[in-house]
Design a protein around this motif. Structure first.
Motif, short mmCIF file in Angstrom:
data_model
loop_
_atom_site.label_atom_id
_atom_site.label_comp_id
_atom_site.label_asym_id
_atom_site.label_seq_id
_atom_site.Cartn_x
_atom_site.Cartn_y
_atom_site.Cartn_z
N ALA A 20 0.87 -1.19 0.00
CA ALA A 20 0.00 0.00 0.00
C ALA A 20 0.90 1.23 0.00
O ALA A 20 2.08 1.15 0.36
N CYS A 21 0.36 2.36 -0.35
CA CYS A 21 1.14 3.60 -0.37
C CYS A 21 1.56 3.94 1.06
O CYS A 21 0.73 4.00 1.95
N PRO A 22 2.87 4.17 1.31
CA PRO A 22 3.31 4.48 2.68
C PRO A 22 2.85 5.85 3.15
O PRO A 22 2.81 6.11 4.35
N GLU A 23 2.48 6.73 2.23
CA GLU A 23 2.07 8.08 2.62
C GLU A 23 0.58 8.16 2.92
O GLU A 23 0.18 8.80 3.88
N CYS A 24 -0.25 7.52 2.07
CA CYS A 24 -1.69 7.71 2.25
C CYS A 24 -2.44 6.38 2.42
O CYS A 24 -3.65 6.36 2.54
N ALA A 25 -1.69 5.25 2.42
CA ALA A 25 -2.27 3.91 2.55
C ALA A 25 -3.17 3.51 1.38
O ALA A 25 -3.90 2.52 1.45
N ASN A 59 2.17 3.01 -8.88
CA ASN A 59 1.56 4.34 -8.77
C ASN A 59 0.42 4.29 -7.77
O ASN A 59 -0.44 3.41 -7.84
N CYS A 60 0.40 5.28 -6.86
CA CYS A 60 -0.67 5.33 -5.88
C CYS A 60 -1.93 5.86 -6.55
O CYS A 60 -1.92 6.91 -7.19
N LEU A 61 -3.02 5.11 -6.39
CA LEU A 61 -4.28 5.50 -7.02
C LEU A 61 -4.97 6.63 -6.26
O LEU A 61 -5.88 7.27 -6.77
N SER A 62 -4.52 6.90 -5.00
CA SER A 62 -5.15 7.97 -4.23
C SER A 62 -4.38 9.28 -4.29
O SER A 62 -4.94 10.32 -4.58
N CYS A 63 -3.04 9.21 -4.00
CA CYS A 63 -2.30 10.47 -3.93
C CYS A 63 -1.37 10.68 -5.14
O CYS A 63 -0.66 11.68 -5.20
N ALA A 64 -1.38 9.72 -6.05
CA ALA A 64 -0.64 9.82 -7.31
C ALA A 64 0.89 9.81 -7.16
O ALA A 64 1.61 10.11 -8.11
ZN LIG Z 1 -0.67 7.53 -1.78
#
Ligand SMILES: [Zn+2]
Length: 327
Positions: A5-10, A31-36
């Protein structure tokens, strides 16, 4: 991908492979689908941390150990027994079909054991360049996965049946942060094991070795330190092989041995060869940060995360091991 998962926004990550080798993706992007945000996959390892962009103390520790783990590459059949000593009361059978997290995997020695003991998947996380060695060790084993990341910013979902961290978090400025971060990835009802240096019985290291390490040896050229550390290793080696080992293995000697300085520890390492003892000595001299944890502090960490069935015990009377259930 089930674990990352994205370490910044999960947020969830999207994988775009650009080069693969059978089942292994060698190059690509996440690529993070939430924070890009974008995270690259380089030489088979997803990279969530860049040593040039993180805090100086963490980068220094990671760089010291990364160097060490690429230079000490011995294998010893006693590693399994040694690992089980650190995670006791967890047994090898426990690993069967579990999804396991190795916090601070170094060159992947414990991950390999976890995989051999039947873990469904083992994810090893390390901040240092040792991930290159860990990835090499994991090649050909489909259930081992190596990720480069900061233990305090784990790029993982809360999906693990079991997490362990052996000899790692005491090298962080605030070890309780790494402890909480790892525990947060264990699913409710899962198990967590931690081994750290003890404050008790190590006062001589804290008083004598730590100042030397902080001011001098951790700043030295590593190759020079590698050679210099052979001197104290020779003393430890001779004492363990000629005195501690033989005394502890004879009936009459045992009574005497109990009174010797650091006996439990020296007896344990008397079974190891020169290379392994050299690694241990080098380890104590190279790290820029090392914290020695009291039992009281260790107990508090477990209490703070609300763990149950916590079993804390001495290991060789100079370090603490703990296992508990994360809720
Ligand atoms: Zn993210």
């Amino acid at each position: 991908m089930d674990y990352l998962a994205c370490p910044e926004c999960a947020g969830d990550l999207k994988l775009t492979p650009s080069k693969s080798d059978g089942v292994e993706i060698l190059e690509g992007a996440l690529n993070c689908l939430s924070c890009a945000r974008n995270y690259p996959i380089v030489r088979g390892v997803p990279r969530f941390a860049n040593l040039s962009e993180i805090e100086e103390d963490k980068a220094a520790t990671a760089s010291s150990f990364g160097w060490e783990w690429q230079h000490f590459t011995q294998k010893d059949e006693r590693y399994g027994e040694q690992m089980l000593g650190w995670i006791d009361p967890v047994k090898a059978e426990f690993f069967k079909d579990k999804v396991v997290l190795d916090g601070g995997c170094g060159k992947g020695r414990h991950m390999q054991l976890a995989a051999e003991w039947g873990a469904r998947d083992v994810v090893g996380v390390d901040l240092s360049d040792a991930v290159e060695s860990a990835f090499a060790a994991s090649k050909g084993t489909e259930n081992m996965h190596v990720v480069q990341a900061d233990l305090c910013r784990l790029p993982l979902k809360r999906v693990f049946d079991y997490a362990y961290t052996i000899g790692v978090i005491h090298h962080q400025l605030d070890p309780s942060v790494g402890f909480k971060s790892l525990a947060s990835k264990v699913k409710p009802g899962g198990k967590f094991s931690v081994w750290v240096y003890g404050a008790e019985n190590n006062r001589w290291i804290v008083k004598l070795v730590s100042p030397l390490r902080e001011r001098f040896t951790s700043r030295m050229n590593r190759r020079a330190l590698l050679h210099l550390s052979k001197l104290p290793t020779a003393a430890v080696y001779a004492a363990s092989k000629l005195i501690y080992g033989p005394l502890n293995r004879t009936g009459g000697g045992l009574r005497l041995a109990r009174h010797l300085f650091y006996n439990d520890y020296m007896n344990t390492i008397s079974r190891f060869g020169w290379r392994e003892q050299h690694t241990i000595v080098f380890d104590h001299l190279v790290a820029p940060t090392a914290n020695y944890i009291s039992r009281e502090e260790f107990e508090k960490w477990w209490k703070d995360i609300g763990a149950t069935d916590v079993q804390i015990g001495w290991h060789n009377k100079n370090s603490w091991r703990g296992t508990g259930i994360v809720n």
